[in-house]
Design an enzyme around this catalytic site. Structure first.
Site, PDB file in Angstrom:
ATOM      1  N   ARG A  51       3.893  22.481 -92.696  1.00 27.48           N
ATOM      2  CA  ARG A  51       4.112  23.365 -93.756  1.00 27.48           C
ATOM      3  C   ARG A  51       3.621  24.890 -93.846  1.00 27.48           C
ATOM      4  O   ARG A  51       4.486  25.656 -94.082  1.00 27.48           O
ATOM      5  CB  ARG A  51       3.267  22.715 -94.981  1.00 27.48           C
ATOM      6  CG  ARG A  51       3.771  21.628 -95.782  1.00 27.48           C
ATOM      7  CD  ARG A  51       2.662  20.666 -96.040  1.00 27.48           C
ATOM      8  NE  ARG A  51       2.062  20.059 -94.831  1.00 27.48           N
ATOM      9  CZ  ARG A  51       2.909  19.147 -94.316  1.00 27.48           C
ATOM     10  NH1 ARG A  51       3.584  18.285 -94.897  1.00 27.48           N
ATOM     11  NH2 ARG A  51       2.307  18.352 -93.377  1.00 27.48           N
ATOM     12  N   THR A  52       2.341  25.175 -93.029  1.00 28.63           N
ATOM     13  CA  THR A  52       1.947  26.398 -93.175  1.00 28.63           C
ATOM     14  C   THR A  52       2.904  27.276 -92.397  1.00 28.63           C
ATOM     15  O   THR A  52       3.138  28.486 -92.662  1.00 28.63           O
ATOM     16  CB  THR A  52       0.676  26.450 -92.811  1.00 28.63           C
ATOM     17  OG1 THR A  52      -0.493  25.428 -93.502  1.00 28.63           O
ATOM     18  CG2 THR A  52      -0.217  27.992 -92.740  1.00 28.63           C
ATOM     19  N   LYS A  81      -4.894  30.677 -69.729  1.00 29.14           N
ATOM     20  CA  LYS A  81      -5.137  31.337 -68.659  1.00 29.14           C
ATOM     21  C   LYS A  81      -6.545  31.738 -68.934  1.00 29.14           C
ATOM     22  O   LYS A  81      -6.971  32.506 -67.797  1.00 29.14           O
ATOM     23  CB  LYS A  81      -4.131  32.334 -68.234  1.00 29.14           C
ATOM     24  CG  LYS A  81      -2.791  31.866 -68.088  1.00 29.14           C
ATOM     25  CD  LYS A  81      -1.673  33.075 -67.696  1.00 29.14           C
ATOM     26  CE  LYS A  81      -0.398  32.729 -67.525  1.00 29.14           C
ATOM     27  NZ  LYS A  81       0.314  33.832 -67.444  1.00 29.14           N
ATOM     28  N   ARG A 102      -3.372  30.452 -86.911  1.00 29.35           N
ATOM     29  CA  ARG A 102      -4.180  29.214 -87.075  1.00 29.35           C
ATOM     30  C   ARG A 102      -4.771  28.731 -85.768  1.00 29.35           C
ATOM     31  O   ARG A 102      -4.186  29.062 -84.752  1.00 29.35           O
ATOM     32  CB  ARG A 102      -3.126  27.977 -87.580  1.00 29.35           C
ATOM     33  CG  ARG A 102      -3.771  26.566 -87.332  1.00 29.35           C
ATOM     34  CD  ARG A 102      -2.793  25.366 -87.985  1.00 29.35           C
ATOM     35  NE  ARG A 102      -2.817  25.756 -89.251  1.00 29.35           N
ATOM     36  CZ  ARG A 102      -2.559  24.658 -90.160  1.00 29.35           C
ATOM     37  NH1 ARG A 102      -2.095  23.714 -89.540  1.00 29.35           N
ATOM     38  NH2 ARG A 102      -2.487  25.076 -91.474  1.00 29.35           N
ATOM     39  N   HIS A 130      -8.937  27.633 -95.511  1.00 30.11           N
ATOM     40  CA  HIS A 130      -7.573  27.594 -95.364  1.00 30.11           C
ATOM     41  C   HIS A 130      -6.966  28.344 -96.691  1.00 30.11           C
ATOM     42  O   HIS A 130      -6.473  27.793 -97.479  1.00 30.11           O
ATOM     43  CB  HIS A 130      -7.151  26.283 -95.121  1.00 30.11           C
ATOM     44  CG  HIS A 130      -5.436  26.237 -94.752  1.00 30.11           C
ATOM     45  ND1 HIS A 130      -4.649  27.226 -94.912  1.00 30.11           N
ATOM     46  CD2 HIS A 130      -4.945  25.107 -94.436  1.00 30.11           C
ATOM     47  CE1 HIS A 130      -3.677  26.855 -94.510  1.00 30.11           C
ATOM     48  NE2 HIS A 130      -3.580  25.434 -94.513  1.00 30.11           N
TER      49      HIS A 130
END
Ligand code: NCD
Length: 303
Positions: A51-52, A81, A102, A130
């Site tokens: 969704r986000t 890395k 995120r 959030h």
């Protein structure tokens, strides 16, 4: 507002402006379709998302922006890395005008914002916050209830690790006369730091351990899943499940919300109930995020 990292940054005025803008964008999308025409935005996701990420990407395209994306940055970016988040941001900001991040680390968005000269938007960081989920949660409540003051809300499920819950309770303290009923799964209750913080801002918090203790006329039941990915011990937590029988105990005006994804904490038989608005929430997310992007880019004209 340059970055959007936490619901602590919100004011009542800003929220009301965003709701109003989201409604306008929904009703007249063509008026906004070129507003970010010369912008390039990056979505940088170190944790899974449906969704986000997709609603942000859709929001950006609908506002005319161009997109660069790393959807599996934990494995596919230079993180693999050994590059730290600050360097990753220092590099990516040379390619775009804003970054939606995120991350599994609670502080990642804050760290990113410290070194970024372009806006950073927190798309969900660890078990912390959030904030853009809160925008769509509150927008959904506002559209259905037409008011925010005096709301009674029950938060259910994993209140310890659920970042959507943390951002939501913070933001609710902007309104008057809010009461929150916290029905956490055993050992996954709302942490004292959050309880003290919202109480100090005037919210009445009632910890409960059964549906019987939640008023029948509650405005919102906000259910959440167990954040299994953040739980290291091998305890079997007992779920709180909402089915038709539970819903029959609440008023016809009680909204049933969930940030999604759900596991089995809301039975699918409830989906037909008009009070179940979790899919409406996801759609509102598109407009709420379009409104936020418009606000951020208008505020930071010249970025
Ligand atoms: C939430 C999240 O990622 O915190 N999902 C979402 O963005 N709608 C909730 C969750 O994962 O349980």
């Amino acid at each position: 507002m340059k970055h959007f990292i936490s619901t602590e940054q919100l004011s009542r005025e800003l929220l009301e402006r965003l709701f109003c803008l989201a409604d306008q964008i929904r009703n007249h999308p063509w008026k906004y379709s070129e507003i970010l025409r010369h912008k390039v935005v990056a979505t940088l996701f170190f944790e899974p998302s449906t969704r986000t990420r997709l609603s942000f990407e859709s929001a950006l395209q609908r506002l005319g922006a161009k997109l660069i994306s790393s959807e599996n940055a934990k494995e596919m970016s230079s993180f693999a890395k050994g590059e730290n988040i600050r360097d990753t941001i220092r590099v990516i900001q040379g390619y775009c005008d804003a970054i939606i991040l995120r991350h599994y680390d609670n502080n990642a968005a804050r760290e990113a914002a410290k070194v970024a000269r372009i806006p950073i938007i927190n798309g969900g960081c660890g078990s912390g916050e959030h904030p853009t989920q809160t925008l769509l949660d509150l927008y959904t409540i506002y559209r259905n209830k037409k008011r925010m003051d005096g709301l009674k809300i029950a938060i259910l499920g994993d209140l310890k690790f659920g970042r959507t819950v943390h951002s939501l309770v913070n933001a609710l303290s902007l309104f008057q006369g809010i009461e929150i009923y916290g029905y956490g799964i055993k050992n996954l209750d709302l942490q004292t730091e959050y309880v003290s913080s919202i109480q100090s801002k005037g919210i009445k918090y009632h910890p409960v351990s059964s549906f019987e203790e939640i008023p029948e006329s509650i405005d919102v039941l906000y259910q959440t899943r167990i954040q299994k990915e953040r739980i290291t011990e091998s305890t079997n937590f007992s779920y709180i499940i909402i089915d038709r029988k539970i819903m029959s105990c609440f008023s016809i005006d009680t909204l049933l919300m969930h940030p999604l994804p759900r596991n089995d904490e809301i039975s699918e038989e409830v989906d037909e109930d008009p009070r179940a608005v979790y899919f409406e929430q996801t759609e509102n997310g598109l407009y709420a995020r379009m409104a936020l992007l418009t606000e951020i880019f208008t505020e930071n004209e010249g970025w």
